[in-house]
Design a protein around this motif. Structure first.
Motif, PDB file in Angstrom:
ATOM      1  N   TYR A 260       0.735  -1.281   0.028  1.00  0.00           N
ATOM      2  CA  TYR A 260       0.035  -0.098   0.088  1.00  0.00           C
ATOM      3  C   TYR A 260       0.808   1.194  -0.050  1.00  0.00           C
ATOM      4  CZ  TYR A 260      -2.843   3.780   1.507  1.00  0.00           C
ATOM      5  OH  TYR A 260      -3.588   5.036   1.764  1.00  0.00           O
TER       6      TYR A 260
ATOM      7  N   TYR B 252     -13.295  -0.172  -2.415  1.00  0.00           N
ATOM      8  CA  TYR B 252     -13.261   1.220  -1.663  1.00  0.00           C
ATOM      9  C   TYR B 252     -14.458   1.527  -1.392  1.00  0.00           C
ATOM     10  CZ  TYR B 252     -11.916   6.297  -1.118  1.00  0.00           C
ATOM     11  OH  TYR B 252     -11.794   7.578  -0.679  1.00  0.00           O
TER      12      TYR B 252
ATOM     13  N   LEU C 110      -9.974  -4.236   3.686  1.00  0.00           N
ATOM     14  CA  LEU C 110      -8.835  -4.973   3.882  1.00  0.00           C
ATOM     15  C   LEU C 110      -8.052  -4.445   5.056  1.00  0.00           C
ATOM     16  CD1 LEU C 110      -7.461  -5.617   0.219  1.00  0.00           C
ATOM     17  CD2 LEU C 110      -8.877  -6.912   1.630  1.00  0.00           C
ATOM     18  N   PHE C 111      -8.141  -3.125   5.323  1.00  0.00           N
ATOM     19  CA  PHE C 111      -7.649  -2.380   6.480  1.00  0.00           C
ATOM     20  C   PHE C 111      -8.505  -1.892   7.444  1.00  0.00           C
ATOM     21  CE2 PHE C 111      -5.093  -1.953   2.344  1.00  0.00           C
ATOM     22  CZ  PHE C 111      -3.911  -2.715   2.931  1.00  0.00           C
TER      23      PHE C 111
ATOM     24  N   VAL D 215      -8.091   4.667   3.866  1.00  0.00           N
ATOM     25  CA  VAL D 215      -7.059   4.641   2.915  1.00  0.00           C
ATOM     26  C   VAL D 215      -7.215   5.850   1.899  1.00  0.00           C
ATOM     27  CG1 VAL D 215      -6.801   2.103   2.631  1.00  0.00           C
ATOM     28  CG2 VAL D 215      -8.425   3.247   1.257  1.00  0.00           C
TER      29      VAL D 215
ATOM     30  N   TRP E 150      -3.250   3.163  -3.494  1.00  0.00           N
ATOM     31  CA  TRP E 150      -3.176   1.827  -4.161  1.00  0.00           C
ATOM     32  C   TRP E 150      -2.507   0.723  -3.351  1.00  0.00           C
ATOM     33  CZ3 TRP E 150       0.550  -1.702  -5.791  1.00  0.00           C
ATOM     34  CH2 TRP E 150       0.165  -2.694  -6.928  1.00  0.00           C
TER      35      TRP E 150
HETATM   36 FE1  SF4 Z   1      -8.246  -1.076  -0.417  1.00  0.00          FE
HETATM   37 FE2  SF4 Z   1      -6.180  -1.888  -2.002  1.00  0.00          FE
HETATM   38 FE3  SF4 Z   1      -8.582  -1.225  -3.171  1.00  0.00          FE
HETATM   39 FE4  SF4 Z   1      -7.219   0.820  -2.012  1.00  0.00          FE
HETATM   40  S1  SF4 Z   1      -6.469  -0.327  -3.888  1.00  0.00           S
HETATM   41  S2  SF4 Z   1      -9.505   0.378  -2.071  1.00  0.00           S
HETATM   42  S3  SF4 Z   1      -6.307  -0.223  -0.435  1.00  0.00           S
HETATM   43  S4  SF4 Z   1      -8.140  -2.892  -1.805  1.00  0.00           S
END
Ligand code: SF4
Length: 140
Positions: free
Chosen positions: A80, A107, A120-121, A126, A131
């Motif tokens: 990331y 997202y 994912l986080f 983010v 990315w």
């Molecule tokens: Fe989440 Fe990665 Fe998609 Fe960004 S690129 S929204 S961090 S999965």
């Protein structure tokens, strides 16, 4: 004489008991003169404690959720970066600068916001221009 007087005295009480027994049981039977006092009705349970209102949803871009740190182990694991232009193109040859969190299907930020949640986080935001290697193009 005593027996007859006693019998006459018992007729109204017996009639009340019989009437109550034959009723639909909706009302409690009348107590006989010599019956034990009816039990006190059960006290109603206390009302449930008020449920606090749900906290308002965090704003998509400037909510209380902290921004994901690129040094976070989970972020490092997925490569990331807060700016897609800084993605490691050697390590991620499929990366394209046109890819960013804002166009990623995972997202959850609102359109036009600077940042937003990504499953994912969890608990972090983010950058919309960020990315990671799990990028998947948002369906049109
Ligand atoms: Fe989440 Fe990665 Fe998609 Fe960004 S690129 S929204 S961090 S999965």
């Amino acid at each position: 004489m005593t027996t007859r007087r006693r019998f006459i005295f018992m007729i109204p009480a017996s009639g009340a008991v019989l009437a109550a027994a034959c009723s639909d049981q909706a009302t409690p039977p009348a107590a006989a003169p010599d019956a034990a006092p009816a039990a006190a009705p059960m006290a109603a349970p206390p009302p449930p404690a008020p449920v606090p209102a749900a906290p308002p949803a965090a704003p998509e871009s400037s909510g209380s959720a902290p921004m994901l740190d690129e040094a976070d182990p989970a972020a490092v694991a997925l490569g990331y970066v807060a700016d897609t232009a800084r993605a490691d193109k050697t390590k991620y040859p499929n990366h394209a600068d046109s890819q960013s969190c804002a166009t990623c299907g995972l997202y959850q930020g609102t359109a036009g916001a600077d940042a937003g949640p990504c499953p994912l986080f969890a608990g972090k935001q983010v950058a919309a221009q960020g990315w990671c290697a799990s990028y998947v193009k948002k369906p049109a």
